[in-house]
Design a protein around this motif. Structure first.
Motif, PDB file in Angstrom:
ATOM      1  N   UNK A   1       0.826  -1.208   0.000  1.00 31.49           N
ATOM      2  CA  UNK A   1       0.000   0.000   0.000  1.00 31.49           C
ATOM      3  C   UNK A   1       0.868   1.269   0.000  1.00 31.49           C
ATOM      4  N   UNK A   2       2.092   1.176   0.566  1.00 31.34           N
ATOM      5  CA  UNK A   2       2.999   2.323   0.541  1.00 31.34           C
ATOM      6  C   UNK A   2       3.478   2.594  -0.884  1.00 31.34           C
ATOM      7  N   UNK A   3       3.832   1.532  -1.600  1.00 28.28           N
ATOM      8  CA  UNK A   3       4.237   1.692  -3.001  1.00 28.28           C
ATOM      9  C   UNK A   3       3.083   2.230  -3.834  1.00 28.28           C
ATOM     10  N   UNK A   4       1.906   1.705  -3.607  1.00 28.76           N
ATOM     11  CA  UNK A   4       0.714   2.132  -4.339  1.00 28.76           C
ATOM     12  C   UNK A   4       0.415   3.603  -4.073  1.00 28.76           C
TER      13      UNK A   4
ATOM     14  N   UNK B   1      14.411 -15.712 -14.972  1.00 34.10           N
ATOM     15  CA  UNK B   1      14.186 -14.548 -15.837  1.00 34.10           C
ATOM     16  C   UNK B   1      12.856 -14.654 -16.575  1.00 34.10           C
ATOM     17  N   UNK B   2      12.572 -15.826 -17.133  1.00 33.07           N
ATOM     18  CA  UNK B   2      11.310 -16.004 -17.851  1.00 33.07           C
ATOM     19  C   UNK B   2      10.123 -15.812 -16.922  1.00 33.07           C
ATOM     20  N   UNK B   3      10.239 -16.339 -15.716  1.00 34.37           N
ATOM     21  CA  UNK B   3       9.154 -16.205 -14.741  1.00 34.37           C
ATOM     22  C   UNK B   3       8.964 -14.740 -14.339  1.00 34.37           C
ATOM     23  N   UNK B   4      10.070 -14.039 -14.177  1.00 36.16           N
ATOM     24  CA  UNK B   4      10.001 -12.645 -13.735  1.00 36.16           C
ATOM     25  C   UNK B   4       9.430 -11.739 -14.816  1.00 36.16           C
ATOM     26  N   UNK B   5       9.886 -11.892 -16.059  1.00 40.55           N
ATOM     27  CA  UNK B   5       9.358 -11.012 -17.110  1.00 40.55           C
ATOM     28  C   UNK B   5       7.901 -11.345 -17.420  1.00 40.55           C
ATOM     29  N   UNK B   6       7.492 -12.600 -17.203  1.00 41.17           N
ATOM     30  CA  UNK B   6       6.070 -12.924 -17.348  1.00 41.17           C
ATOM     31  C   UNK B   6       5.247 -12.155 -16.322  1.00 41.17           C
TER      32      UNK B   6
ATOM     33  N   UNK C   1       3.136  -8.785  -8.499  1.00 43.52           N
ATOM     34  CA  UNK C   1       4.575  -8.665  -8.716  1.00 43.52           C
ATOM     35  C   UNK C   1       5.271  -8.317  -7.406  1.00 43.52           C
ATOM     36  N   UNK C   2       4.730  -7.372  -6.665  1.00 43.29           N
ATOM     37  CA  UNK C   2       5.310  -6.969  -5.384  1.00 43.29           C
ATOM     38  C   UNK C   2       5.431  -8.164  -4.445  1.00 43.29           C
ATOM     39  N   UNK C   3       4.350  -8.925  -4.320  1.00 43.94           N
ATOM     40  CA  UNK C   3       4.355 -10.080  -3.419  1.00 43.94           C
ATOM     41  C   UNK C   3       5.353 -11.138  -3.874  1.00 43.94           C
ATOM     42  N   UNK C   4       5.427 -11.380  -5.195  1.00 39.84           N
ATOM     43  CA  UNK C   4       6.367 -12.363  -5.720  1.00 39.84           C
ATOM     44  C   UNK C   4       7.819 -11.959  -5.541  1.00 39.84           C
ATOM     45  N   UNK C   5       8.084 -10.655  -5.590  1.00 40.52           N
ATOM     46  CA  UNK C   5       9.437 -10.162  -5.335  1.00 40.52           C
ATOM     47  C   UNK C   5       9.821 -10.378  -3.873  1.00 40.52           C
ATOM     48  N   UNK C   6       8.866 -10.162  -2.977  1.00 38.54           N
ATOM     49  CA  UNK C   6       9.140 -10.317  -1.554  1.00 38.54           C
ATOM     50  C   UNK C   6       9.409 -11.774  -1.185  1.00 38.54           C
TER      51      UNK C   6
ATOM     52  N   UNK D   1      13.114  -4.489  -8.982  1.00 37.24           N
ATOM     53  CA  UNK D   1      11.730  -4.948  -9.036  1.00 37.24           C
ATOM     54  C   UNK D   1      10.742  -3.936  -8.496  1.00 37.24           C
ATOM     55  N   UNK D   2      11.106  -3.245  -7.405  1.00 37.62           N
ATOM     56  CA  UNK D   2      10.206  -2.231  -6.857  1.00 37.62           C
ATOM     57  C   UNK D   2      10.075  -1.035  -7.802  1.00 37.62           C
ATOM     58  N   UNK D   3      11.133  -0.755  -8.564  1.00 35.68           N
ATOM     59  CA  UNK D   3      11.043   0.295  -9.577  1.00 35.68           C
ATOM     60  C   UNK D   3       9.996  -0.072 -10.629  1.00 35.68           C
ATOM     61  N   UNK D   4       9.948  -1.359 -10.999  1.00 36.32           N
ATOM     62  CA  UNK D   4       8.950  -1.818 -11.968  1.00 36.32           C
ATOM     63  C   UNK D   4       7.552  -1.741 -11.361  1.00 36.32           C
ATOM     64  N   UNK D   5       7.410  -2.120 -10.092  1.00 33.60           N
ATOM     65  CA  UNK D   5       6.117  -2.010  -9.407  1.00 33.60           C
ATOM     66  C   UNK D   5       5.611  -0.578  -9.445  1.00 33.60           C
ATOM     67  N   UNK D   6       6.474   0.369  -9.126  1.00 30.67           N
ATOM     68  CA  UNK D   6       6.089   1.788  -9.133  1.00 30.67           C
ATOM     69  C   UNK D   6       5.714   2.246 -10.537  1.00 30.67           C
TER      70      UNK D   6
END
Length: 504
Positions: free
Chosen positions: A190-193, A229-234, A244-249, A258-263
């Motif tokens: 929620x902070x990122x959002x 890599x394939x899993x991440x870019x998917x 994505x945020x949860x999967x990175x954590x 990854x958080x840059x991509x989330x933002x």
């Protein structure tokens, strides 16, 4: 590219002029200072003419795949240019003709620890191409809206992840202004959002390009690198930033930015984004042609306003390869396997002809005693055949996760088959457009995907399209009937040849 050598010279001259007008020093007001180049001469060329020429050459090699949609954001890597600039260029080329006023670059902090996000207090970022000004009116608006974003030099002083993007931006968008945002520790989605929502509010009415700077897997396993890599870019292309945020954590996905991509994706969605497309995916081992040791993944993605972008690309047909070129590829595929087995190096085909320089998809299949022994391929049209075939031959021999690495006593018993694409990968609106045995097929649904080459149904003895689709779903990790609703399909055609050709 419309911007040619004259604009290159103009850029260099303006770099000299601006640097003279704005000397690199810190004044009494911190926002009047310049953030000097920290990695010029290490990550990219220090000479402005060479740097600009290199960027133009990288961009000119890429073709535009976008039609009828606006790019809102891109994901690009941030390693040294010799490793990842070509991958970054595939994304920057798509945005090259757009009119852009403001560029917001999101990046991770590799050196400083802090919570939330920071924006530089400096008035500009400097590279050998000159200064790129920071829009502090937008910056002040952002920090006034969100307490988790502050003006600070933390994350900016020696950080390369933003700086390596600046030369591309200076070449393509010489009149645009910069908002550089480094993301620190963000523990709750929620902070990122919330940060993303306030940044989006601050950008209303501007012609914006969002740039997320990230590399992918870092580690010592090539096979893990390829799979993760394939899993991440998917996950990136699914445009579901909360997942994505949860999967990175949890470590399901790996990306230093990854958080840059989330933002970026949160803001892009707020600004009208509807789809994301993978443009290029590689890693440092494939770039250098050497396996073993540390390996880092690189990918590029575009986020657009269209319902589809690359997926609406029209079918492109390639000419069949002549017999001598087929023989050359078969010969070098076997040589590549043998060389890698002995020296852990991937050979390169010297003096490739015009056919071998074409960028096409390829699969390399190995069989032993009539049974599959390895099969690895690459769908995208982003690597020339003279590089891709040796890479895929090595991958099929040593990195197919279904089999152990090929041993020396197996090499003479293995037969090699190569499938070179006669078309690009293009979408079909209905599964009824698919012709079994003629077309290779890719199924995608909910971030899962799988493919079968055109000849697979014959080898498997399937009689109906439904048999193939059920098996394809299972291969993708989906229920067997998942193809019936909500799935997307792409097809392609191939030219298949094997080592029996060498006897002719």
């Amino acid at each position: 590219m419309k911007r040619g050598f004259l604009s290159l010279i103009g850029l260099v001259l303006s770099a000299v002029f601006i640097s003279w007008c704005y000397p690199n020093h810190t004044s009494n007001t911190e926002t009047q200072s310049v953030r000097p180049a920290a990695v010029a001469g290490q990550f990219y060329e220090n000479d402005p003419i060479q740097l600009a020429q290199n960027i133009h050459q990288l961009l000119d090699r890429e073709r535009v795949v976008l039609s009828g949609s606006k790019i809102i954001g891109i994901v690009v890597p941030h390693a040294g240019y010799s490793f990842s600039a070509a991958t970054a260029a595939s994304a920057y080329r798509q945005a090259a003709e757009q009119q852009v006023d403001v560029i917001v670059v999101f990046a991770p902090s590799h050196r400083d620890y802090f919570q939330g996000a920071t924006i530089t207090p400096c008035a500009a970022y400097e590279t050998p191409l000159g200064l790129m000004p920071v829009d502090h009116a937008i910056v002040e608006r952002i920090v006034s809206l969100n307490k988790n974003i502050r003006i600070s030099s933390l994350g900016h002083q020696a950080e390369h992840a933003i700086e390596v993007q600046i030369p591309f931006l200076q070449v393509l968008f010489p009149h645009a202004v910069l908002v550089p945002i480094v993301i620190g520790d963000v523990t709750e989605y929620h902070a990122a959002e919330s940060m993303a929502a306030d940044i989006a509010k601050s950008l209303q009415g501007k012609r914006v390009l969002l740039v997320a700077s990230t590399d992918l897997y870092h580690g010592y396993s090539y096979s893990d690198c390829v799979a993760i890599n394939k899993r991440t870019v998917a996950a990136f292309t699914a445009l579901q930033p909360s997942k994505l945020f949860n999967g990175l954590k949890t470590g399901q996905y790996q990306a230093c930015g990854g958080l840059a991509v989330v933002m970026m994706e949160n803001i892009a969605l707020a600004l009208g984004a509807r789809t994301a497309e993978l443009l290029a995916l590689t890693n440092s081992n494939d770039v250098t042609g050497e396996r073993g040791g540390y390996v880092v993944g690189y990918g590029s993605i575009m986020v657009t306003t269209g319902t589809t972008s690359r997926s609406q690309e029209e079918k492109v047909e390639f000419r069949p390869l002549p017999i001598e070129t087929q023989k050359t590829l078969l010969h070098h595929a076997r040589m590549a396997i043998a060389e890698y087995m002995s020296n852990q190096n991937i050979i390169k085909i010297n003096q490739p002809n015009a056919f071998l320089q074409e960028k096409r998809g390829v699969f390399v299949t190995l069989t032993k005693d009539g049974q599959l022994r390895g099969c690895i391929g690459h769908h995208e049209t982003d690597v020339p055949l003279f590089r891709l075939v040796p890479q895929m031959a090595v991958a099929a021999a040593f990195e197919d996760p279904r089999f152990p690495p090929l041993s020396k006593n197996e090499l003479d018993r293995v037969k090699i088959k190569i499938s070179v694409y006669l078309t690009n990968v293009y979408p079909i609106k209905s599964i009824h457009e698919f012709q079994m045995g003629r077309d290779g097929i890719i199924l995608r649904k909910n971030g899962y995907s799988a493919t079968y080459l055109p000849e697979v149904p014959f080898d498997a003895g399937w009689k109906t399209v439904e048999e193939e689709l059920k098996s394809l779903c299972l291969k993708a990790g989906l229920p067997p009937d998942a193809w019936k609703e909500g799935a997307e399909f792409w097809v392609y055609r191939t030219q298949v040849f094997d080592e029996s050709l060498m006897k002719q």
